[in-house]
Design a protein around this motif. Structure first.
Motif, PDB file in Angstrom:
ATOM      1  N   ASP A  82      28.667  46.681  26.422  1.00 35.13           N
ATOM      2  CA  ASP A  82      28.992  46.166  25.099  1.00 35.13           C
ATOM      3  C   ASP A  82      30.090  45.105  25.207  1.00 35.13           C
ATOM      4  OD1 ASP A  82      27.145  47.817  23.869  1.00 35.13           O
ATOM      5  OD2 ASP A  82      28.608  49.400  23.470  1.00 35.13           O
ATOM      6  N   LYS A  83      31.133  45.420  25.971  1.00 30.21           N
ATOM      7  CA  LYS A  83      32.272  44.521  26.076  1.00 30.21           C
ATOM      8  C   LYS A  83      32.657  44.330  27.540  1.00 30.21           C
ATOM      9  CE  LYS A  83      36.761  43.591  23.971  1.00 30.21           C
ATOM     10  NZ  LYS A  83      37.759  44.056  22.958  1.00 30.21           N
ATOM     11  N   VAL A  84      32.796  43.070  27.950  1.00 35.09           N
ATOM     12  CA  VAL A  84      33.207  42.730  29.310  1.00 35.09           C
ATOM     13  C   VAL A  84      34.489  41.921  29.251  1.00 35.09           C
ATOM     14  CG1 VAL A  84      32.624  41.396  31.381  1.00 35.09           C
ATOM     15  CG2 VAL A  84      30.862  42.758  30.252  1.00 35.09           C
ATOM     16  N   LYS A  85      35.465  42.321  30.063  1.00 35.19           N
ATOM     17  CA  LYS A  85      36.707  41.568  30.171  1.00 35.19           C
ATOM     18  C   LYS A  85      37.053  41.418  31.642  1.00 35.19           C
ATOM     19  CE  LYS A  85      40.049  42.234  27.239  1.00 35.19           C
ATOM     20  NZ  LYS A  85      41.206  42.841  26.513  1.00 35.19           N
ATOM     21  N   VAL A  86      37.223  40.159  32.078  1.00 34.20           N
ATOM     22  CA  VAL A  86      37.529  39.877  33.476  1.00 34.20           C
ATOM     23  C   VAL A  86      38.857  39.145  33.550  1.00 34.20           C
ATOM     24  CG1 VAL A  86      36.792  38.735  35.593  1.00 34.20           C
ATOM     25  CG2 VAL A  86      35.085  39.773  34.085  1.00 34.20           C
ATOM     26  N   LEU A  87      39.861  39.805  34.111  1.00 31.76           N
ATOM     27  CA  LEU A  87      41.152  39.183  34.361  1.00 31.76           C
ATOM     28  C   LEU A  87      41.352  38.928  35.850  1.00 31.76           C
ATOM     29  CD1 LEU A  87      41.555  40.905  31.586  1.00 31.76           C
ATOM     30  CD2 LEU A  87      43.946  40.346  31.956  1.00 31.76           C
ATOM     31  N   GLY A  88      40.523  39.553  36.677  1.00 30.50           N
ATOM     32  CA  GLY A  88      40.589  39.353  38.123  1.00 30.50           C
ATOM     33  C   GLY A  88      39.393  38.552  38.601  1.00 30.50           C
ATOM     34  N   GLU A  89      38.709  39.093  39.624  1.00 28.42           N
ATOM     35  CA  GLU A  89      37.524  38.441  40.180  1.00 28.42           C
ATOM     36  C   GLU A  89      36.349  39.415  40.126  1.00 28.42           C
ATOM     37  OE1 GLU A  89      38.267  37.013  44.093  1.00 28.42           O
ATOM     38  OE2 GLU A  89      40.127  35.986  43.552  1.00 28.42           O
ATOM     39  N   ALA A  90      35.259  38.984  39.497  1.00 26.98           N
ATOM     40  CA  ALA A  90      34.081  39.841  39.368  1.00 26.98           C
ATOM     41  C   ALA A  90      32.839  39.084  39.821  1.00 26.98           C
ATOM     42  CB  ALA A  90      33.912  40.302  37.919  1.00 26.98           C
ATOM     43  N   LYS A  91      31.987  39.802  40.545  1.00 29.51           N
ATOM     44  CA  LYS A  91      30.721  39.223  40.992  1.00 29.51           C
ATOM     45  C   LYS A  91      29.602  40.196  40.652  1.00 29.51           C
ATOM     46  CE  LYS A  91      30.426  36.993  44.876  1.00 29.51           C
ATOM     47  NZ  LYS A  91      30.383  36.658  46.328  1.00 29.51           N
ATOM     48  N   VAL A  92      28.575  39.700  39.964  1.00 32.14           N
ATOM     49  CA  VAL A  92      27.383  40.487  39.640  1.00 32.14           C
ATOM     50  C   VAL A  92      26.208  39.801  40.328  1.00 32.14           C
ATOM     51  CG1 VAL A  92      25.875  41.346  37.815  1.00 32.14           C
ATOM     52  CG2 VAL A  92      28.352  41.214  37.424  1.00 32.14           C
ATOM     53  N   ARG A  93      25.627  40.455  41.306  1.00 28.47           N
ATOM     54  CA  ARG A  93      24.547  39.819  42.062  1.00 28.47           C
ATOM     55  C   ARG A  93      23.251  39.719  41.267  1.00 28.47           C
ATOM     56  NH1 ARG A  93      25.639  38.715  47.233  1.00 28.47           N
ATOM     57  NH2 ARG A  93      27.337  39.818  48.291  1.00 28.47           N
TER      58      ARG A  93
ATOM     59  N   THR B 229      37.816  34.985  37.154  1.00 31.10           N
ATOM     60  CA  THR B 229      36.574  34.350  37.606  1.00 31.10           C
ATOM     61  C   THR B 229      35.434  35.360  37.556  1.00 31.10           C
ATOM     62  OG1 THR B 229      36.989  34.881  39.941  1.00 31.10           O
ATOM     63  CG2 THR B 229      37.804  32.767  39.126  1.00 31.10           C
ATOM     64  N   LEU B 230      34.294  34.912  37.063  1.00 34.92           N
ATOM     65  CA  LEU B 230      33.099  35.746  36.974  1.00 34.92           C
ATOM     66  C   LEU B 230      31.919  34.970  37.544  1.00 34.92           C
ATOM     67  CD1 LEU B 230      31.397  38.155  35.997  1.00 34.92           C
ATOM     68  CD2 LEU B 230      31.362  37.105  33.719  1.00 34.92           C
ATOM     69  N   GLU B 231      31.259  35.562  38.530  1.00 32.55           N
ATOM     70  CA  GLU B 231      30.095  34.939  39.161  1.00 32.55           C
ATOM     71  C   GLU B 231      28.876  35.837  38.937  1.00 32.55           C
ATOM     72  OE1 GLU B 231      28.510  33.793  43.643  1.00 32.55           O
ATOM     73  OE2 GLU B 231      30.663  33.864  43.246  1.00 32.55           O
ATOM     74  N   ILE B 232      27.812  35.262  38.402  1.00 31.55           N
ATOM     75  CA  ILE B 232      26.589  36.004  38.095  1.00 31.55           C
ATOM     76  C   ILE B 232      25.454  35.394  38.903  1.00 31.55           C
ATOM     77  CG2 ILE B 232      25.017  36.756  36.267  1.00 31.55           C
ATOM     78  CD1 ILE B 232      27.418  36.013  34.323  1.00 31.55           C
ATOM     79  N   GLY B 233      24.791  36.218  39.708  1.00 35.42           N
ATOM     80  CA  GLY B 233      23.736  35.691  40.560  1.00 35.42           C
ATOM     81  C   GLY B 233      22.438  35.432  39.823  1.00 35.42           C
TER      82      GLY B 233
END
Length: 236
Positions: A55-66, A79-83
């Motif tokens: 429902d809710k996403v919060k990124v204050l660090g580094e997140a990667k979703v392949r 930073t958020l990286e989505i594959g």
């Protein structure tokens, strides 16, 4: 998927996916299977090997979703990286977001940086940061404030497209260096400044200062700033 109340990661390690109320990552965590939760918060470093739905996403660090990411409300301050594909209904980017495929939703507010390898489709797209979209940027309302750098999209389409220079207090004398580059810009009501485009098509078109346009096709009205260059203009 088994029901677990919360997944709190303060250290480091790999964790199974599942259905959670809240996922909070403050250390370094890897989630190896699909995860579904009400809240997905990343303060440290996270990697999801497959898909995330929240429902809710919060990124204050580094997140990667392949894999794919689906969320109703997303805030990116790190930073958020989505594959894969990203369906982010409401998104606010203060940091950096990169999507490997298409990005869709309802409302996008870009104050940081956005990179998308496919199309971007929203109802409202408001950017005062910078972006690179390798496909089509499509929205009912597109508002772009150019403060710095070069924002790019292969094509831009919408009902109302407003591109304006914005003064940057960090630059001397308030000088604006931001530009927009696109192959094709097409809409009903178009206002452009500091824009480079091969083709601009619209009903009402205003070409403001700092533009370099190859061809303008308009239906009702064309206004052209004397400082801009338009090679060819045609009324349809």
């Amino acid at each position: 998927m088994s029901k677990i109340e919360n997944l709190i990661i303060n250290g480091s390690g790999s964790y199974s996916g599942g259905s959670y109320e809240k996922v909070s990552i403050r250390g370094e965590g890897t989630i190896v299977q699909d995860v579904e939760c009400a809240a997905f918060h990343v303060y440290g470093t996270s990697k999801a090997e497959t898909n995330v739905k929240a429902d809710k996403v919060k990124v204050l660090g580094e997140a990667k979703v392949r894999g794919d990411l689906e969320a109703k409300d997303t805030t990116v301050m790190g930073t958020l990286e989505i594959g894969g594909r990203a369906r982010l209904e409401k998104i606010k980017i203060l940091g950096q977001l990169e999507a490997g495929e298409r990005l869709t939703g309802v409302t996008a507010t870009i104050k940081g940086g956005l990179t998308v390898n496919g199309d971007v489709e929203y109802e409202t797209f408001d950017s005062s940061g910078g972006f690179e979209i390798k496909g089509l940027l499509s929205a009912d309302t597109i508002q772009i404030g150019l403060r710095y750098g070069d924002s790019k999209a292969a094509e831009i389409g919408g009902e109302r497209i407003m591109v304006k220079r914005k003064k940057n207090s960090l630059l001397p004398f308030g000088k604006s260096l931001g530009t927009l580059t696109a192959q094709v810009i097409e809409g009903d009501d178009i206002h452009l400044e500091n824009t480079k485009a091969d083709i601009v098509r619209g009903n009402k078109v205003l070409i403001g200062p700092g533009c370099e346009i190859g061809l303008v096709e308009y239906t009702a009205d064309l206004q052209l700033d004397q400082s801009s260059v338009v090679k060819t203009k045609t009324k349809r």
